[in-house]
Design an enzyme around this catalytic site. Structure first.
Site, PDB file in Angstrom:
ATOM      1  CG  ASP A 120      -4.524   9.673  -1.556  1.00  0.00           C
ATOM      2  OD1 ASP A 120      -5.163  10.353  -0.717  1.00  0.00           O
ATOM      3  OD2 ASP A 120      -3.307   9.726  -1.690  1.00  0.00           O
TER       4      ASP A 120
ATOM      5  N   GLY B 151      -1.436  12.379   5.450  1.00  0.00           N
ATOM      6  CA  GLY B 151      -2.751  11.802   5.729  1.00  0.00           C
ATOM      7  C   GLY B 151      -2.831  11.388   7.194  1.00  0.00           C
TER       8      GLY B 151
ATOM      9  N   GLY C 167      -0.268   3.303  -2.676  1.00  0.00           N
ATOM     10  CA  GLY C 167      -1.336   2.318  -2.492  1.00  0.00           C
ATOM     11  C   GLY C 167      -1.987   2.371  -1.135  1.00  0.00           C
ATOM     12  CG  PHE C 168      -2.077   0.202   1.184  1.00  0.00           C
ATOM     13  CD1 PHE C 168      -1.349  -0.470   0.202  1.00  0.00           C
ATOM     14  CD2 PHE C 168      -3.397  -0.190   1.422  1.00  0.00           C
ATOM     15  CE1 PHE C 168      -1.903  -1.520  -0.513  1.00  0.00           C
ATOM     16  CE2 PHE C 168      -3.966  -1.251   0.721  1.00  0.00           C
ATOM     17  CZ  PHE C 168      -3.219  -1.908  -0.247  1.00  0.00           C
ATOM     18  N   GLY C 169      -2.042   4.340   3.005  1.00  0.00           N
ATOM     19  CA  GLY C 169      -1.557   5.323   3.966  1.00  0.00           C
ATOM     20  C   GLY C 169      -0.891   4.611   5.125  1.00  0.00           C
TER      21      GLY C 169
ATOM     22  CG  ASP D  28       1.529  11.444  -1.164  1.00  0.00           C
ATOM     23  OD1 ASP D  28       0.716  11.265  -2.081  1.00  0.00           O
ATOM     24  OD2 ASP D  28       1.356  11.025  -0.007  1.00  0.00           O
ATOM     25  N   GLY D  29       3.821  10.692   1.514  1.00  0.00           N
ATOM     26  CA  GLY D  29       3.970   9.347   2.063  1.00  0.00           C
ATOM     27  C   GLY D  29       4.809   9.338   3.314  1.00  0.00           C
ATOM     28  N   GLY D  30       4.178   9.018   4.431  1.00  0.00           N
ATOM     29  CA  GLY D  30       4.901   8.956   5.706  1.00  0.00           C
ATOM     30  C   GLY D  30       5.365  10.308   6.196  1.00  0.00           C
TER      31      GLY D  30
HETATM   32  C1  DX5 Z   1      -0.035   6.388  -0.899  1.00  0.00           C
HETATM   33  C2  DX5 Z   1      -0.834   7.609  -0.560  1.00  0.00           C
HETATM   34  C3  DX5 Z   1      -0.422   8.100   0.818  1.00  0.00           C
HETATM   35  C4  DX5 Z   1      -1.291   9.189   1.327  1.00  0.00           C
HETATM   36  C5  DX5 Z   1      -0.698   9.784   2.592  1.00  0.00           C
HETATM   37  O1  DX5 Z   1      -0.487   5.889  -2.106  1.00  0.00           O
HETATM   38  O2  DX5 Z   1      -0.612   8.617  -1.555  1.00  0.00           O
HETATM   39  O3  DX5 Z   1       0.894   8.536   0.726  1.00  0.00           O
HETATM   40  O4  DX5 Z   1      -1.420  10.156   0.358  1.00  0.00           O
HETATM   41  O5  DX5 Z   1      -0.646   8.764   3.527  1.00  0.00           O
HETATM   42  P1  DX5 Z   1       0.208   8.899   4.886  1.00  0.00           P
HETATM   43  O6  DX5 Z   1       0.383  10.366   5.180  1.00  0.00           O
HETATM   44  O7  DX5 Z   1      -0.644   8.216   5.902  1.00  0.00           O
HETATM   45  O8  DX5 Z   1       1.502   8.220   4.623  1.00  0.00           O
END
Ligand code: DX5
Length: 226
Positions: A36, A198, A143-145, A176-178
């Site tokens: 990322d 993640g 931006g954030f996990g 990707d995300g959550g």
């Molecule tokens: C956001 C990142 C997250 C990361 C996965 O910018 O791209 O989505 O890859 O994070 P989780 O799986 O913790 O949502």
């Protein structure tokens, strides 16, 4: 029958031990690693550059994908491929001439992917869908996990699945995300076949291998419906 592809985001990893962490991910059975890359401008976070990715390259044989959450991605395209990424994903919102950028990535010998932020409609990439592999639909604001999965993205996932299948394109549809054991089935039912996680890999019940297996099983069950 498609099988789910599980991509591990290193965002929640211990950055002081990235070599060991990617080894752990490989041992746990993920299919690819997602880096990322964030520049503090396109998204309000700053992560790592190509040298950090290159330092981890020798530790595993897994494929690497660079998810470029950066402004002006064209400036450094060769660096990600030289660092060992076989896939380079740029955001549709980050470059003025997407076909040019995707062609430049392919000319470097890598697969060229496109990512869409939640507010960006699938139609933004209809004219370059045949050039985008994977198509990455963000199910959180980048931006954030550790953010909450946006179920509101499922109609966009379904629209992308319908367009890819209608045109018979060989394009991976990634989310990707959550993504976790509670949400991956819905994303799969909507039409995703590649799942980037993640937090759900680095935290949760059992071992990392247990969590990989649980995600894979839930994804496969959901994919039976699309
Ligand atoms: C956001 C990142 C997250 C990361 C996965 O910018 O791209 O989505 O890859 O994070 P989780 O799986 O913790 O949502």
């Amino acid at each position: 029958m498609r099988t789910p592809i599980l991509v591990a985001s290193v965002l929640p990893a211990d950055f002081s031990e990235l070599g060991q962490q990617v080894k752990q991910l490989e041992k746990a059975g993920v299919d690819r690693i997602q880096w990322d890359v964030m520049d503090g401008r396109f998204v309000p976070n700053l992560t790592f550059g190509p040298d950090v990715i290159a330092a981890s390259r020798r530790h595993v044989s897994l494929g690497f994908e660079a998810h470029l959450m950066v402004d002006d991605p064209d400036l450094m395209l060769p660096r990600w491929v030289e660092a060992g990424c076989e896939i380079v994903i740029v955001h549709a919102e980050s470059t003025r001439h997407l076909p040019h950028t995707l062609s430049a990535i392919r000319d470097l010998g890598a697969r060229a992917g496109v990512a869409l932020n939640p507010a960006t409609p699938m139609q933004a990439v209809t004219n370059v869908l045949h050039l985008s592999d994977p198509l990455l639909i963000m199910t959180v604001a980048p931006g954030f996990g550790g953010q909450k999965y946006l179920a509101a993205m499922e109609p966009k996932i379904a629209a992308a699945r319908a367009e890819i299948d209608r045109r018979g394109l060989e394009v991976e549809l990634e989310v990707d995300g959550g993504i976790n054991a509670a949400t991956i089935g819905a994303a799969a039912r909507a039409g995703a076949t590649v799942f980037c996680a993640g937090s759900a890999l680095f935290n949760g019940p059992g071992t990392m291998a247990d969590r990989v297996a649980a995600l894979r099983e839930a994804a496969a069950a959901g994919m039976k419906h699309n």
